[in-house]
Scaffold this motif. Structure first.
Motif, PDB file in Angstrom:
ATOM      1  N   ARG B  44      23.603 -21.516  10.380  1.00 14.69           N
ATOM      2  CA  ARG B  44      22.955 -20.200  10.446  1.00 14.69           C
ATOM      3  C   ARG B  44      23.914 -19.169   9.849  1.00 14.69           C
ATOM      4  NH1 ARG B  44      18.456 -19.623  13.156  1.00 14.69           N
ATOM      5  NH2 ARG B  44      18.844 -17.425  13.588  1.00 14.69           N
ATOM      6  N   ILE B  45      23.840 -19.040   8.522  1.00 12.67           N
ATOM      7  CA  ILE B  45      24.758 -18.139   7.821  1.00 12.67           C
ATOM      8  C   ILE B  45      24.077 -16.789   7.617  1.00 12.67           C
ATOM      9  CG2 ILE B  45      26.120 -17.774   5.736  1.00 12.67           C
ATOM     10  CD1 ILE B  45      26.035 -20.814   5.308  1.00 12.67           C
ATOM     11  N   VAL B  46      24.783 -15.724   8.025  1.00 12.56           N
ATOM     12  CA  VAL B  46      24.303 -14.377   7.730  1.00 12.56           C
ATOM     13  C   VAL B  46      25.147 -13.829   6.583  1.00 12.56           C
ATOM     14  CG1 VAL B  46      24.240 -12.008   8.567  1.00 12.56           C
ATOM     15  CG2 VAL B  46      23.344 -13.849   9.987  1.00 12.56           C
ATOM     16  N   SER B  47      24.478 -13.452   5.502  1.00 10.08           N
ATOM     17  CA  SER B  47      25.184 -12.954   4.325  1.00 10.08           C
ATOM     18  C   SER B  47      25.091 -11.432   4.274  1.00 10.08           C
ATOM     19  CB  SER B  47      24.560 -13.562   3.066  1.00 10.08           C
ATOM     20  OG  SER B  47      25.087 -12.928   1.928  1.00 10.08           O
ATOM     21  N   PRO B 107      24.196 -16.017  14.443  1.00 11.85           N
ATOM     22  CA  PRO B 107      24.761 -16.741  13.309  1.00 11.85           C
ATOM     23  C   PRO B 107      25.944 -17.606  13.738  1.00 11.85           C
ATOM     24  CG  PRO B 107      25.542 -14.486  13.291  1.00 11.85           C
ATOM     25  CD  PRO B 107      24.574 -14.589  14.436  1.00 11.85           C
ATOM     26  N   ASP B 108      26.232 -18.653  12.959  1.00 11.11           N
ATOM     27  CA  ASP B 108      27.473 -19.385  13.193  1.00 11.11           C
ATOM     28  C   ASP B 108      28.486 -19.121  12.075  1.00 11.11           C
ATOM     29  OD1 ASP B 108      26.177 -20.793  11.257  1.00 11.11           O
ATOM     30  OD2 ASP B 108      25.880 -22.613  12.459  1.00 11.11           O
ATOM     31  N   LEU B 109      28.069 -18.302  11.084  1.00 10.67           N
ATOM     32  CA  LEU B 109      29.018 -17.841  10.068  1.00 10.67           C
ATOM     33  C   LEU B 109      28.490 -16.534   9.478  1.00 10.67           C
ATOM     34  CD1 LEU B 109      31.548 -18.337   8.275  1.00 10.67           C
ATOM     35  CD2 LEU B 109      30.049 -19.500   6.649  1.00 10.67           C
ATOM     36  N   ILE B 110      29.396 -15.562   9.336  1.00  9.73           N
ATOM     37  CA  ILE B 110      29.032 -14.292   8.709  1.00  9.73           C
ATOM     38  C   ILE B 110      29.902 -14.131   7.472  1.00  9.73           C
ATOM     39  CG2 ILE B 110      28.931 -11.778   8.988  1.00  9.73           C
ATOM     40  CD1 ILE B 110      28.804 -12.334  12.061  1.00  9.73           C
ATOM     41  N   VAL B 111      29.270 -13.928   6.309  1.00  6.49           N
ATOM     42  CA  VAL B 111      30.060 -13.775   5.093  1.00  6.49           C
ATOM     43  C   VAL B 111      29.799 -12.404   4.476  1.00  6.49           C
ATOM     44  CG1 VAL B 111      30.241 -16.229   4.625  1.00  6.49           C
ATOM     45  CG2 VAL B 111      28.300 -14.972   3.726  1.00  6.49           C
ATOM     46  N   GLY B 112      30.862 -11.762   4.044  1.00 11.75           N
ATOM     47  CA  GLY B 112      30.725 -10.421   3.457  1.00 11.75           C
ATOM     48  C   GLY B 112      31.870 -10.131   2.514  1.00 11.75           C
ATOM     49  N   GLN B 113      31.907 -10.881   1.403  1.00 10.01           N
ATOM     50  CA  GLN B 113      33.033 -10.705   0.476  1.00 10.01           C
ATOM     51  C   GLN B 113      32.802  -9.537  -0.474  1.00 10.01           C
ATOM     52  OE1 GLN B 113      32.303 -14.716  -0.760  1.00 10.01           O
ATOM     53  NE2 GLN B 113      34.392 -15.312  -0.257  1.00 10.01           N
ATOM     54  N   TRP B 114      31.611  -9.012  -0.504  1.00  6.78           N
ATOM     55  CA  TRP B 114      31.290  -7.908  -1.413  1.00  6.78           C
ATOM     56  C   TRP B 114      30.374  -6.966  -0.644  1.00  6.78           C
ATOM     57  CZ3 TRP B 114      28.302  -5.439  -5.419  1.00  6.78           C
ATOM     58  CH2 TRP B 114      29.031  -5.072  -6.550  1.00  6.78           C
ATOM     59  N   GLY B 116      31.652  -4.284   1.499  1.00  8.13           N
ATOM     60  CA  GLY B 116      32.238  -3.007   1.882  1.00  8.13           C
ATOM     61  C   GLY B 116      32.474  -2.921   3.390  1.00  8.13           C
ATOM     62  N   MET B 117      32.579  -4.076   4.070  1.00 10.22           N
ATOM     63  CA  MET B 117      32.769  -4.014   5.527  1.00 10.22           C
ATOM     64  C   MET B 117      34.127  -3.390   5.858  1.00 10.22           C
ATOM     65  SD  MET B 117      33.640  -7.758   7.147  1.00 10.22           S
ATOM     66  CE  MET B 117      32.244  -8.672   6.524  1.00 10.22           C
ATOM     67  N   THR B 118      34.134  -2.599   6.919  1.00 11.05           N
ATOM     68  CA  THR B 118      35.358  -1.930   7.330  1.00 11.05           C
ATOM     69  C   THR B 118      36.058  -2.784   8.389  1.00 11.05           C
ATOM     70  OG1 THR B 118      34.204  -0.776   9.087  1.00 11.05           O
ATOM     71  CG2 THR B 118      34.311   0.328   6.952  1.00 11.05           C
ATOM     72  N   ALA B 119      37.309  -2.411   8.717  1.00 12.77           N
ATOM     73  CA  ALA B 119      38.046  -3.128   9.758  1.00 12.77           C
ATOM     74  C   ALA B 119      37.274  -3.067  11.074  1.00 12.77           C
ATOM     75  CB  ALA B 119      39.441  -2.526   9.926  1.00 12.77           C
ATOM     76  N   ARG B 120      36.603  -1.944  11.302  1.00  8.97           N
ATOM     77  CA  ARG B 120      35.840  -1.786  12.536  1.00  8.97           C
ATOM     78  C   ARG B 120      34.624  -2.723  12.536  1.00  8.97           C
ATOM     79  NH1 ARG B 120      31.706   1.087  14.143  1.00  8.97           N
ATOM     80  NH2 ARG B 120      31.534   1.615  16.365  1.00  8.97           N
ATOM     81  N   ASP B 121      33.932  -2.772  11.394  1.00  9.86           N
ATOM     82  CA  ASP B 121      32.824  -3.730  11.276  1.00  9.86           C
ATOM     83  C   ASP B 121      33.333  -5.138  11.574  1.00  9.86           C
ATOM     84  OD1 ASP B 121      30.928  -1.851  10.462  1.00  9.86           O
ATOM     85  OD2 ASP B 121      31.500  -2.038   8.353  1.00  9.86           O
ATOM     86  N   TYR B 122      34.485  -5.456  10.948  1.00  6.13           N
ATOM     87  CA  TYR B 122      35.007  -6.811  11.111  1.00  6.13           C
ATOM     88  C   TYR B 122      35.321  -7.117  12.573  1.00  6.13           C
ATOM     89  CZ  TYR B 122      37.858 -10.942  10.938  1.00  6.13           C
ATOM     90  OH  TYR B 122      38.337 -12.192  11.171  1.00  6.13           O
ATOM     91  N   ALA B 123      35.939  -6.142  13.252  1.00  6.45           N
ATOM     92  CA  ALA B 123      36.315  -6.366  14.652  1.00  6.45           C
ATOM     93  C   ALA B 123      35.088  -6.717  15.485  1.00  6.45           C
ATOM     94  CB  ALA B 123      36.999  -5.118  15.206  1.00  6.45           C
ATOM     95  N   LEU B 124      33.958  -6.076  15.188  1.00  7.41           N
ATOM     96  CA  LEU B 124      32.731  -6.357  15.942  1.00  7.41           C
ATOM     97  C   LEU B 124      32.102  -7.673  15.496  1.00  7.41           C
ATOM     98  CD1 LEU B 124      31.193  -2.770  15.920  1.00  7.41           C
ATOM     99  CD2 LEU B 124      32.160  -3.970  17.886  1.00  7.41           C
ATOM    100  N   LEU B 125      31.987  -7.832  14.166  1.00  9.39           N
ATOM    101  CA  LEU B 125      31.299  -9.011  13.637  1.00  9.39           C
ATOM    102  C   LEU B 125      32.020 -10.300  14.026  1.00  9.39           C
ATOM    103  CD1 LEU B 125      30.440  -7.637  10.080  1.00  9.39           C
ATOM    104  CD2 LEU B 125      28.793  -8.180  11.892  1.00  9.39           C
ATOM    105  N   SER B 126      33.358 -10.259  13.992  1.00  3.06           N
ATOM    106  CA  SER B 126      34.109 -11.491  14.230  1.00  3.06           C
ATOM    107  C   SER B 126      33.986 -11.949  15.683  1.00  3.06           C
ATOM    108  CB  SER B 126      35.572 -11.298  13.839  1.00  3.06           C
ATOM    109  OG  SER B 126      36.120 -10.219  14.563  1.00  3.06           O
ATOM    110  N   GLN B 127      33.482 -11.073  16.558  1.00  3.57           N
ATOM    111  CA  GLN B 127      33.226 -11.510  17.931  1.00  3.57           C
ATOM    112  C   GLN B 127      31.900 -12.258  18.036  1.00  3.57           C
ATOM    113  OE1 GLN B 127      33.836  -8.311  20.841  1.00  3.57           O
ATOM    114  NE2 GLN B 127      35.101  -7.309  19.307  1.00  3.57           N
ATOM    115  N   ILE B 128      31.039 -12.044  17.039  1.00  3.23           N
ATOM    116  CA  ILE B 128      29.734 -12.715  17.051  1.00  3.23           C
ATOM    117  C   ILE B 128      29.861 -14.127  16.483  1.00  3.23           C
ATOM    118  CG2 ILE B 128      27.383 -12.623  16.142  1.00  3.23           C
ATOM    119  CD1 ILE B 128      27.804  -9.550  15.908  1.00  3.23           C
ATOM    120  N   ALA B 129      30.573 -14.214  15.367  1.00  2.00           N
ATOM    121  CA  ALA B 129      30.752 -15.509  14.700  1.00  2.00           C
ATOM    122  C   ALA B 129      31.940 -15.382  13.757  1.00  2.00           C
ATOM    123  CB  ALA B 129      29.485 -15.868  13.916  1.00  2.00           C
TER     124      ALA B 129
END
Lengths: 342, 332
Positions: B44-47, B107-114, B116-129
């Motif tokens: 379950r990848i969220v792009s 999701p079991d993987l979140i990808v966002g290489q392009w 514009g995610m911020t450090a704050r977005d990452y801190a939240l997202l990485s707790q989900i997957a």
């Protein structure tokens, strides 16, 4: 009011006003020269002069002056003068020193018209915005007029109705922009553009509207002098109040719609400029409107010039800059001289 | 090579005996905000990358949700991705990253290489997957398409497919470089029409030109930074973008505005017919620069660059002619 009893003093006041108007016009001329002189491409006064008397289509400096800075300057002058006059008329008609075209729904209506126009018709050229801007401005002002008591309510009610309609129209505009990305892109360019994309073709297309608006404004000042004494007094002086209000309203809508179509909604100029003008010109609406036009032009030209300088990042919106300059001036004026009762 | 075989073995064993320890997982992927540890093959990848779905689709991984960038497609997938998407109906995000909506998709993987995610977005997202942000030192929108594909392949255990794709497209670029010695070291830049802005060498579109042998002018690069790969040009000075090949990008409707740029007629690129007008579809293909869009972009763009790079206005660039942006005497 002692001046009214002494004819000599009236002459003095006239002289002073004329002198002051001369100074303001001189200031505008000076600002205009600076606006042509400064920008990203550095050039001297000789380049500017040469671009007028001996235009060379292969000279980059000449092109920048004639086709970028000059239309930009003319657009700023027209927008500033229109907003200044519209603000003065608005404050005079509502007898409220807080009124400005932004507060009475005209700008919001014109903006909504433009947003709908971009969204439904895919129009991107500012010159084509004028009719929808006019339509939206008229619609908003009519709604405000009727909600505000159709001319029989108090000025305060009119202001409240204006604030409500403004908020509603702006909310609808924002909502529509959220839905449509394409519209947002065009709108953002238009709104943020300020005078960035100013072209003579647009200015010429809109010129008749600025002209008609200024003419209506000039005519309206005569009856406004009576209206400002209160509707009953005005009637007593033989003024047809409804007709006078219609004239003032028309002038405001045309001036604002033309400005919005050209440069997007610019707030604050219409609020502050009449206060400055009243401070110099006194209560006579004929002078007030004249001074408001000149001072409004000065303010926007100065704002556009400063906004282009590197210390503000090189592309600060003229509208934002106008508020940055105008805000402190207004505060100083109010603290020093108080707000004139209308 | 050894790892390659191991992975094939892993796939084989996964089929043979269900989930077991022998597959390539867990894998660790380091990026600018930390490390993502992926325990098993994600399903379950969220792009969240504006173009990332193209990359996943190229690897036959269909995301459960993707982020629509622009355009009219309901799924935000441009024509080059339609076959790979097939009948799938992923959830579509539009606008800012909505962490709550991401969480709801489990999701079991979140990808966002392009993305514009911020450090704050990452801190939240990485707790989900486990969340994959851009690699360190590449900026928000500067990771090369090869690196983005490699990382996603590692995460989804599809490295052999990625290697194949990268080899094929890199060979195509290499062949083009060999066939066009005149392009090597020549200057080129991609510029949005409308409110004129150019991409620096750190942008994905700068990489594209670099892959063909072109160089982004220093005057453009110096206006940006690693995190600011798009720089506005003042209409008072267009000299930074006056290059050997100037590619005008357009999302639609901005071509006419080019003729309103007062200084453009003075540009060498204009006088010598070095301008290439890229229509909305080609502009999008270049802006995606994905394993799916690059072939289309090269098919369309290479002949146009050939007509432009010779510096002879007589060899008309067809798209520029059709868009009506050529100088009057060259159009006749």
């Amino acid at each position: 009011m002692h001046t009214q009893t002494k004819p000599i003093a009236i002459v003095n006041v006239m002289d002073n006003r004329l002198f002051a108007l001369g100074l303001v016009v001189l200031g505008l001329a000076l600002l205009s020269v600076l606006a042509l002189r400064f920008g990203l491409r550095s050039m001297g006064f000789t380049d500017i002069w040469a671009s007028f008397v001996a235009f060379d289509p292969l000279n980059a400096s000449h092109i920048v002056v004639q086709e970028i800075r000059l239309p930009r300057l003319v657009a700023a002058v027209l927008a500033g003068a229109s907003l200044g006059m519209a603000g003065a008329l608005m404050q005079g008609m509502t007898r409220n020193p807080l009124a400005d075209p932004g507060l009475l729904g005209v700008n919001a209506g014109a903006s909504l018209g433009v947003v709908i126009c971009i969204m439904l018709l895919g129009v991107t050229n500012p010159a084509s915005f004028i009719w929808v801007a006019l339509g939206g401005g008229f619609l908003a002002s009519l709604i405000v007029f009727f909600l505000g008591g159709a001319g029989r309510g108090s000025p305060a009610r009119l202001i409240l109705a204006g604030a409500a309609v403004s908020a509603l129209f702006l909310a609808i505009s924002r909502g529509l922009l959220l839905i449509s990305q394409q519209t947002l892109d065009v709108y953002r360019f238009w709104v943020l553009g300020g005078f960035d994309g100013a072209q003579f073709s647009t200015i010429i297309a809109l010129a008749p509207f600025f002209g008609i608006g200024a003419l209506l404004a000039g005519l309206a000042t005569f009856s406004l002098n009576a209206l400002i004494l209160g509707q009953d007094t005005a009637k007593g002086l033989g003024i047809r109040v409804g007709l006078a209000q219609l004239l003032v309203g028309l002038a405001i809508v045309v001036l604002c719609a033309a400005t919005v179509a050209m440069a997007g909604p610019i707030a604050f100029v219409g609020l502050i400029v009449p206060h400055l003008a009243r401070w110099i010109a006194g209560p006579d609406m004929r002078w007030m409107v004249g001074f408001s036009a000149c001072l409004g032009a000065c303010l926007l030209v100065a704002a556009d010039l400063l906004g282009r300088l590197a210390i503000f990042g090189g592309n600060m919106q003229a509208g934002v800059m106008a508020a940055l300059i105008g805000g402190p001036v207004l505060i100083w004026l109010v603290r020093r001289h108080g707000v004139h009762k209308l | 090579m050894f790892r390659h075989t191991l992975q094939q073995l892993a796939i084989f064993s996964a089929f043979a005996s269900g989930p077991c320890l022998a597959d390539g997982y867990p894998v660790d992927i380091s990026h600018q905000f930390g490390t993502a540890r992926i325990a098993e093959k994600p399903v379950r990848i969220v792009s969240l990358s504006f173009i990332g779905h193209d990359f996943l689709l190229a690897l036959d991984e269909i995301p459960v949700a993707l982020r629509r960038w622009y355009g009219t497609d309901p799924y935000g997938v441009w024509p080059w991705g339609h076959d790979a998407l097939g009948d799938a109906t992923p959830t579509v995000f539009y606008g800012e990253i909505d962490v709550e909506a991401v969480a709801a998709l489990r999701p079991d993987l979140i990808v966002g290489q392009w993305s514009g995610m911020t450090a704050r977005d990452y801190a939240l997202l990485s707790q989900i997957a486990p969340t994959i942000a851009p690699a360190s030192g590449t900026g928000d929108y500067g990771m090369s398409w090869q690196d983005m594909l490699r990382v996603l392949a590692t995460a989804t255990d599809t490295t052999s497919k990625a290697v194949e794709i990268i080899d094929r497209i890199e060979t195509r670029f290499a062949d083009l470089r060999t066939q066009n010695p005149a392009w090597q070291g020549a200057s080129a830049v991609m510029v949005w029409a409308g409110q004129v802005g150019a991409y620096t060498e750190h942008d994905i579109r700068g990489h594209f030109l670099e892959n063909l042998g072109f160089v982004t002018p220093d005057a453009v690069n110096e206006m940006g930074s690693i995190d600011r790969t798009y720089v506005f040009m003042s209409p008072e000075d267009l000299s930074p973008i006056d290059t050997d090949v100037l590619i005008w990008l357009d999302a639609g409707g901005s071509a006419a505005g080019l003729n309103d740029l007062p200084l453009r007629p003075l540009m060498r690129a204009h006088r010598e017919g070095r301008e290439v007008y890229a229509g909305p579809l080609l502009s999008a293909a270049l802006s995606h620069s994905s394993p799916l869009s690059l072939d289309y972009a090269l098919d369309q763009l290479v002949p146009l660059i050939e007509a432009a790079a010779d510096g002879d206005p007589a060899t008309v660039v067809p798209t520029s002619d059709a868009a009506g942006i050529l100088q009057p005497d060259a159009e006749g």
